[in-house]
Scaffold this motif. Sequence first.
Motif, PDB file in Angstrom:
ATOM      1  N   ASP A  99      -6.267  29.327  19.994  1.00 24.09           N
ATOM      2  CA  ASP A  99      -5.498  30.731  19.813  1.00 24.09           C
ATOM      3  C   ASP A  99      -5.245  32.604  19.242  1.00 24.09           C
ATOM      4  O   ASP A  99      -4.478  32.923  18.414  1.00 24.09           O
ATOM      5  CB  ASP A  99      -4.046  29.783  18.315  1.00 24.09           C
ATOM      6  CG  ASP A  99      -4.920  29.611  17.325  1.00 24.09           C
ATOM      7  OD1 ASP A  99      -6.017  29.946  17.123  1.00 24.09           O
ATOM      8  OD2 ASP A  99      -4.540  29.480  15.493  1.00 24.09           O
TER       9      ASP A  99
ATOM     10  N   SER B 168       0.061  26.029  15.882  1.00 22.10           N
ATOM     11  CA  SER B 168      -0.993  26.543  17.258  1.00 22.10           C
ATOM     12  C   SER B 168      -1.463  26.150  17.842  1.00 22.10           C
ATOM     13  O   SER B 168      -2.548  25.646  18.678  1.00 22.10           O
ATOM     14  CB  SER B 168      -1.549  27.734  16.182  1.00 22.10           C
ATOM     15  OG  SER B 168      -1.364  27.652  15.321  1.00 22.10           O
TER      16      SER B 168
ATOM     17  N   ARG C 248      -6.127  26.482   9.746  1.00 23.35           N
ATOM     18  CA  ARG C 248      -5.823  26.713  10.348  1.00 23.35           C
ATOM     19  C   ARG C 248      -5.060  28.742   9.129  1.00 23.35           C
ATOM     20  O   ARG C 248      -5.749  29.391  10.026  1.00 23.35           O
ATOM     21  CB  ARG C 248      -5.093  26.543  11.564  1.00 23.35           C
ATOM     22  CG  ARG C 248      -5.613  25.162  12.224  1.00 23.35           C
ATOM     23  CD  ARG C 248      -4.099  25.402  13.826  1.00 23.35           C
ATOM     24  NE  ARG C 248      -4.588  26.632  14.561  1.00 23.35           N
ATOM     25  CZ  ARG C 248      -6.135  26.277  15.313  1.00 23.35           C
ATOM     26  NH1 ARG C 248      -7.028  24.776  15.328  1.00 23.35           N
ATOM     27  NH2 ARG C 248      -6.388  26.991  16.544  1.00 23.35           N
TER      28      ARG C 248
ATOM     29  N   VAL D 232      -1.553  32.907  18.649  1.00 27.95           N
ATOM     30  CA  VAL D 232      -1.638  34.050  17.057  1.00 27.95           C
ATOM     31  C   VAL D 232      -2.130  34.476  15.800  1.00 27.95           C
ATOM     32  O   VAL D 232      -2.232  35.678  15.227  1.00 27.95           O
ATOM     33  CB  VAL D 232      -1.814  32.469  16.194  1.00 27.95           C
ATOM     34  CG1 VAL D 232      -1.509  31.746  14.922  1.00 27.95           C
ATOM     35  CG2 VAL D 232      -0.763  31.374  16.877  1.00 27.95           C
TER      36      VAL D 232
END
Length: 232
Positions: free
Chosen positions: A138, A197, A116, A142
Amino acid sequence: MSMKKITIAIDGHSSCGKSTMAKDLARAIGYVYVDTGAMYRAVTLFALRNNLFTPDGEIDSESLHARMKEVEISFAFNEKTGRPDTYLNGVLVENEIRTMQVSSRVSTVSALPFVREALVAQQQRMGLEKGIVMDGRDIGTVVFPDAELKIFVTASPEVRAQRRYDELKAKGEEADYAEILDNVQRRDYLDSHREVSPLRKADDALVLDNSRMTIAEQNKWLMEKYLERAGR
């Protein structure tokens, strides 16, 4: 009315058609589209091709971590489909990343913090210029917490499984509805419960439940929301 360039974040559950609507919107307004799901699928395909999964589906995360720098993901516009195709290390993998073999393992790979981290950094670089539509799990929470327009897409698991089933059948692939429904529900659980996330709706995201909407109705709804935000 002059339009300002904005960032559009589209998040939601697997197989709810968010990539299709994000691609259509980007094409209609001349924005760059980034399919982040395809990026995680490409990493999963890399792991499969390099035998980084154990026979029971566990990922050898240490080996993948050590080799992440060998993973180069890019997108190129396909004139025929009017949409971007995914490339892994310069090789077209658009069809390979959509198979059940990849679908059933991608949540495991997406949950790895180092994967990620690497991909979010790439995505944030892609979005520096604005004028981008990005979809994933996300993006609004994020990757682009400051996106001017955030959409959270959902649909019932049964509707999503049926869509995925129809999609695979249309490509002439074998498909088992029960297996797909199980995969959809498992991915929902894994995506929503992972440490890094997790999938959740951003507080300022607009919810689009498209269980009973046609593609044309979705596109119209999205276009209205875009015009509201970009025309301000």
